[in-house]
Structure formats: C-alpha cells, structure tokens
Design a protein around this motif. Structure first.
Motif, PDB file in Angstrom:
ATOM      1  N   ALA A 118     -10.539  -0.361  -0.268  1.00  0.00           N
ATOM      2  CA  ALA A 118     -11.041  -1.510  -1.018  1.00  0.00           C
ATOM      3  C   ALA A 118     -12.562  -1.490  -1.120  1.00  0.00           C
ATOM      4  N   SER A 168      -2.411  -6.689  -3.498  1.00  0.00           N
ATOM      5  CA  SER A 168      -3.870  -6.631  -3.417  1.00  0.00           C
ATOM      6  C   SER A 168      -4.519  -7.596  -4.403  1.00  0.00           C
ATOM      7  N   ARG A 203      -9.627  -7.519   4.599  1.00  0.00           N
ATOM      8  CA  ARG A 203      -8.818  -6.509   3.906  1.00  0.00           C
ATOM      9  C   ARG A 203      -7.530  -6.247   4.679  1.00  0.00           C
TER      10      ARG A 203
END
Length: 132
Positions: A25, A95, A58
């Motif tokens: 990410a 996500s 994350r």
C-alpha cells in the motif's frame, strides 16, 4: 503443506509463491502523508500525528496471507483463477472499502483536508470554466 524456500519465496501445496514487496500500500501511504503534511492545520496538539497514524493503518499481511492461501489451496478452481479472484476481486474490494473508511477517519480528525480538496476542485473548475 507450507515451506519457506527463500526470503521471499514459499511453497504452498507444491505451488511456488513469490512475495513481491512492491505490491504493498505504498501509494496510499504516500498519498496520506502528502495530504496530511500539506494541510493547513495547527502544528500544536496531536491532530496531525493522529491523522498520520490513522492514515497509515494497513491490512497488507492479512491480504497477502489470504491471497497466498487461496492460490496454494486452489480455493476458486485452478491456482491462477484462485489468485485472480482472491487478489484482483476480493482483496481489491476489501482494500477499497478500507481506504474509504480510513479516509473518512482522517477527514474527521483533520477537517481542513476537505477545505483543501474543495479549493483544488474550485481551482481546476475555474480553469475549465467557459467565460465566453
């Protein structure tokens, strides 16, 4: 059966999986850091710090484990189809949902970001505005 073959290579049920570190990410981390660093918020207090911490939450290890297990255990048919469904469909949707939730939390902590985005949109809109 899971076997570690190298520092970034494992075998799951005989299917070799390479963990690519660039597939993280990093883009959204850089985006949030840049936005938070450029916002016109007071440097006193902890709001920027909280914004940075919140913006950099994350779930990459969980995502990677899910994709590797789906691939190696062939959850969705053959390994290639399993990886595609796990990575490109399920994990990407997860996500995206997480990104919206994180962005919402950061906007609640630093509402000045919304003003900054609105100013950018007004600037871009003024460039393309037809005055004639």
């Amino acid at each position: 059966m899971i076997t570690r073959l190298d520092w970034n290579l494992i075998s799951v049920n005989g299917y070799k999986v390479e963990i690519i570190l660039a597939c993280t990410a990093i883009e959204s981390i850089a985006l949030f850091l840049g936005i938070i660093a450029s916002v016109n918020a007071s440097l006193k207090g902890w709001r920027r710090f909280y914004g940075i911490c919140t913006g950099n939450i994350r779930f990459e290890p969980d995502k990677k484990c899910f994709c590797v297990e789906a691939y190696g255990m062939t959850w969705f048919g053959d390994p290639e189809t399993s990886f595609y469904i796990a990575h490109t469909v399920i994990a990407k949707m997860g996500s995206l949902i997480a990104l919206f939730m994180i962005a919402y939390a950061v906007f609640k902590i630093l509402p000045e970001i919304i003003d900054m985005i609105d100013g950018i949109l007004n600037l871009v809109g003024g460039i393309f505005k037809n005055d004639g």
